[in-house]
Scaffold this active site. Structure first.
Site, short mmCIF file in Angstrom:
data_model
loop_
_atom_site.label_atom_id
_atom_site.label_comp_id
_atom_site.label_asym_id
_atom_site.label_seq_id
_atom_site.Cartn_x
_atom_site.Cartn_y
_atom_site.Cartn_z
N LEU A 283 3.12 0.83 -5.02
CA LEU A 283 3.11 1.83 -3.94
C LEU A 283 4.30 2.78 -4.04
O LEU A 283 4.15 4.00 -3.93
CB LEU A 283 3.13 1.09 -2.59
CG LEU A 283 3.21 1.91 -1.32
CD1 LEU A 283 1.86 2.54 -1.02
CD2 LEU A 283 3.63 1.05 -0.12
N ASP B 52 -4.86 6.24 -7.30
CA ASP B 52 -3.57 6.03 -6.63
C ASP B 52 -3.18 7.23 -5.78
O ASP B 52 -3.28 8.38 -6.22
CB ASP B 52 -2.46 5.81 -7.67
CG ASP B 52 -2.54 4.43 -8.30
OD1 ASP B 52 -3.32 3.60 -7.81
OD2 ASP B 52 -1.82 4.19 -9.28
N ASP C 30 0.09 -4.10 0.80
CA ASP C 30 -0.52 -4.37 -0.50
C ASP C 30 0.27 -3.72 -1.63
O ASP C 30 0.71 -2.56 -1.49
CB ASP C 30 -1.95 -3.79 -0.46
CG ASP C 30 -2.82 -4.25 -1.61
OD1 ASP C 30 -3.10 -5.45 -1.69
OD2 ASP C 30 -3.21 -3.39 -2.44
N GLU D 289 6.50 3.01 -6.66
CA GLU D 289 6.88 3.31 -8.05
C GLU D 289 6.93 4.82 -8.35
O GLU D 289 5.97 5.55 -8.12
CB GLU D 289 5.80 2.69 -8.95
CG GLU D 289 6.04 2.78 -10.41
CD GLU D 289 4.87 2.12 -11.17
OE1 GLU D 289 3.69 2.39 -10.82
OE2 GLU D 289 5.14 1.34 -12.07
N ASN E 215 -1.65 2.06 -1.46
CA ASN E 215 -1.29 2.43 -2.83
C ASN E 215 -2.37 3.35 -3.39
O ASN E 215 -2.11 4.20 -4.23
CB ASN E 215 -1.17 1.18 -3.69
CG ASN E 215 -1.01 1.50 -5.16
OD1 ASN E 215 0.00 2.03 -5.58
ND2 ASN E 215 -2.07 1.26 -5.93
N HIS E 216 -3.59 3.14 -2.89
CA HIS E 216 -4.75 3.87 -3.41
C HIS E 216 -5.79 4.04 -2.32
O HIS E 216 -5.67 3.44 -1.25
CB HIS E 216 -5.37 3.09 -4.58
CG HIS E 216 -5.55 1.64 -4.27
ND1 HIS E 216 -4.63 0.67 -4.62
CD2 HIS E 216 -6.53 0.97 -3.62
CE1 HIS E 216 -5.04 -0.51 -4.22
NE2 HIS E 216 -6.19 -0.37 -3.60
N GLU F 205 3.48 -7.71 -0.53
CA GLU F 205 3.02 -8.34 -1.76
C GLU F 205 3.90 -7.80 -2.89
O GLU F 205 3.74 -6.66 -3.31
CB GLU F 205 1.55 -7.99 -2.02
CG GLU F 205 1.03 -8.66 -3.28
CD GLU F 205 -0.25 -8.04 -3.84
OE1 GLU F 205 -0.98 -8.75 -4.52
OE2 GLU F 205 -0.50 -6.84 -3.59
N ASP G 250 -14.02 -3.56 -4.22
CA ASP G 250 -12.90 -4.49 -4.38
C ASP G 250 -12.73 -5.24 -3.05
O ASP G 250 -11.64 -5.36 -2.52
CB ASP G 250 -11.62 -3.73 -4.76
CG ASP G 250 -10.44 -4.66 -5.00
OD1 ASP G 250 -10.65 -5.88 -5.12
OD2 ASP G 250 -9.30 -4.16 -5.06
N ASP H 6 -6.46 -14.14 -3.99
CA ASP H 6 -6.71 -13.63 -5.34
C ASP H 6 -6.79 -14.79 -6.32
O ASP H 6 -6.86 -15.93 -5.92
CB ASP H 6 -5.58 -12.67 -5.72
CG ASP H 6 -5.72 -11.32 -5.02
OD1 ASP H 6 -6.86 -10.85 -4.88
OD2 ASP H 6 -4.69 -10.75 -4.62
C1 NOJ Z 1 -3.83 -6.78 -4.16
C2 NOJ Z 1 -4.88 -7.53 -3.43
O1 NOJ Z 1 -4.37 -8.80 -3.10
C3 NOJ Z 1 -6.08 -7.61 -4.32
O2 NOJ Z 1 -7.07 -8.43 -3.77
C4 NOJ Z 1 -6.60 -6.21 -4.57
O3 NOJ Z 1 -7.66 -6.26 -5.49
C5 NOJ Z 1 -5.50 -5.33 -5.14
N1 NOJ Z 1 -4.28 -5.43 -4.39
C6 NOJ Z 1 -5.91 -3.89 -5.12
O4 NOJ Z 1 -5.91 -3.42 -3.81
#
Ligand code: NOJ
Length: 540
Positions: free
Chosen positions: A210, A175, A205, A212, A107-108, A241, A65, A309
């Site tokens: 995160l 997560d 992020d 929840e 978050n993960h 975010e 990712d 994104d």
């Molecule tokens: C938000 C990020 O902006 C995105 O690019 C990413 O794939 C997801 N979080 C997962 O981390």
């Protein structure tokens, strides 16, 4: 207006520049951008006038990712350099007046993270409880899937563990379990580590995911983090975010004094902005901004035109989204997940620079903190050959031959080609051309930094009797800025409300108006004025 108060709340008058180290500048010629390369280009950023550099993830990662899947929160991806290179970058930035913040993605983890590998291996592992496990797959709720092209569930069965683990994103991103105090400690420690390395804060992020369900009052996690971060580094900033409806976003900024995130990226304003551009009508943006809840005085909204994104339009109605698609990306290949676009702004406007300048002028004139994504300043386009969301993450175009890496080396992702390729769109040529977009951006950024009213002031949307014109004023103490933007590409005449004893001084050109302020706006015209009042001295 008192400029001296601006340094304590520096993020309210900052201009942020976000980039992916891998795609910015390749110093060693292996096709992958690196920290040394970025350090070589810090003077470019300083010249542009940005005051904060936001680094997308640079940590070790299998890159499934694009680095948002991390295997070690305390290190630098060896493909990008070393921790020493990182320190040199931060130090060089500091010398040039640039603060550095970085993506904080907890978050993960990556599925390859040693914590997850230990967790799945044994129920007795101290890391088992770092993740969220269940015996039965819980029912999915509609809208739960962030990447519906790749996943069908937020739960995946792990054979070794004999249980399902939760993942709000891809199945390779399990997560973390923030209900576990040991995980919350680790979160704080990771932040503490990077602050110690000189970071000025974090882009956090996926904040709603995160926190929840972690505690009865999940916002306590943010309050604790904020207090901790500000104990460690008094002026460090948390930029979150949070893509939720405005009323809910407001909660993430905390109480009236602002005791959670310092800033949030404004997705709601961004989506209304595109609807307004698509319609050539000020109304959608005016409505969104008028109804936005008041934020704490110390907080700020991150105003972006484009991020890394898909350009998500998920908070628009289906009809509104269809309008934006029809205007800016009618072909399905330009869309993603049924909710967003994979284009950058220049191609949406077929390269019409008047429209581009107007759009950025408008974004920079709204109260908040402008956030740029690398390449916007030269009018870089997307490369649709690159898969999915990553189309907008092509290598930076430094020179006519690309200039991203050494001659003959191919970059990790292909450069943009065609009408927006480096032969036509690049830094070197634009530096030499006084009328270029790049030089215009430099002036825009300088003006924005010289107008702290726009960071600290209060917004009033003005009615100037023309549907296609977004006009607003921002007031801060005795200082006022009035801005006018024509969104439809057609000339129009408007009357600006100016009171007795006031005159408008154009902040970019030689236009100055006194009563009555009748303004003939050219197609996509964009103007910022300072209100001059008798007895009040204006800055130059
Ligand atoms: C938000 C990020 O902006 C995105 O690019 C990413 O794939 C997801 N979080 C997962 O981390």
């Amino acid at each position: 207006m008192s400029v001296k108060v601006t340094s304590d709340l520096w993020w309210k008058n900052a201009v942020v520049y976000c980039l992916d180290v891998e795609m910015f500048y390749d110093n060693d010629g292996d096709g992958c951008g690196d920290l040394l390369g970025l350090t070589e280009r810090v003077d470019y950023l300083a010249g542009l006038g940005v005051s904060v550099l936001w680094l997308m993830p640079f940590y070790p990662s299998p890159n499934r990712d694009d680095g948002y899947d991390i295997t070690d929160f305390y290190a630098v991806d060896p493909a990008l350099g070393t921790l020493g290179d990182f320190t040199e970058l931060v130090r060089t930035c500091r010398d040039r007046g640039i603060r550095v913040i970085a993506d904080f993605v907890m978050n993960h983890t990556s599925i390859e993270h040693p914590w997850f590998q230990a967790a799945r291996s044994s129920p007795d592992s101290p890391y088992r409880d770092f993740y969220v496990w269940v015996d039965e797959r819980p029912p999915e709720k509609p809208g739960d899937l962030v990447f519906p092209d790749a996943e069908t569930s937020n739960w995946t069965f792990d054979r070794k563990a004999g249980q399902y683990y939760q993942h709000r994103f891809y199945k390779h991103q399990p997560d973390l379990n923030l209900a576990n105090p040991a995980v919350r400690d680790e979160l704080a420690q990771v932040m503490g580590f990077w602050l110690q390395q000189g970071l000025a804060g974090f882009r956090v992020d996926a904040v709603p995911f995160l926190i929840e369900g972690a505690l009865d009052d999940p916002h306590q996690i943010l309050r604790d983090l904020r207090a901790y971060v500000n104990r460690r580094a008094g002026d460090a900033v948390l930029l979150g975010e949070v893509n939720l409806p405005a009323e809910q976003v407001r909660e993430f900024l905390g109480d009236e004094d602002g005791d959670e995130l310092h800033m949030v990226l404004d997705f709601i304003g961004n989506q209304a902005f595109y609807l307004a551009l698509a319609r050539g009508s000020a109304a959608p943006l005016a409505d969104a901004l008028r109804s936005y809840p008041q934020v704490p005085p110390s907080a700020s909204l991150g105003r972006f035109v484009r991020n890394h994104d898909e350009l998500t339009l998920d908070k628009l109605s289906e009809e509104e989204r269809a309008e934006v698609f029809a205007r800016f990306g009618p072909d399905e290949s330009l869309q993603l997940y049924g909710r967003g676009l994979r284009r950058r702004l220049p191609t949406m406007f077929d390269g019409d620079e008047r429209a581009l300048r107007m759009a950025y002028s408008l974004a920079f004139s709204l109260p908040g903190t402008p956030v740029l994504f690398y390449g916007e300043e030269i009018g870089m386009a997307e490369n649709l050959e690159i898969e999915g969301r990553y189309a907008v993450r092509a290598p930076m175009q430094w020179a006519a031959d690309g200039g991203f890496t050494l001659p003959g080396v191919s970059s990790r992702r292909p450069m943009v080609s065609g009408a927006f390729g480096p032969e036509r769109v690049n830094v070197t040529d634009q530096r030499r051309d006084a009328g270029s977009l790049l030089n215009w951006f430099e002036r825009l950024i300088r003006r924005r930094r010289e107008c702290p009213e726009l960071g600290f002031g209060a917004l009033t949307v003005l009615d100037v009797g023309a549907e296609s014109v977004f006009a607003h004023r921002v007031d801060w103490d005795d200082a006022t800025i009035v801005a006018v933007h024509e969104l439809s590409g057609k000339p129009v005449t408007v009357e600006l409300p100016v009171e007795d004893g006031e005159a408008l001084v154009d902040l970019f050109g030689d236009r100055s108006c006194s009563l009555p302020a009748t303004l003939q706006l050219e197609p996509y015209g964009a103007h910022w004025f300072r209100v001059a009042r008798s007895g009040v001295r204006l800055p130059p």
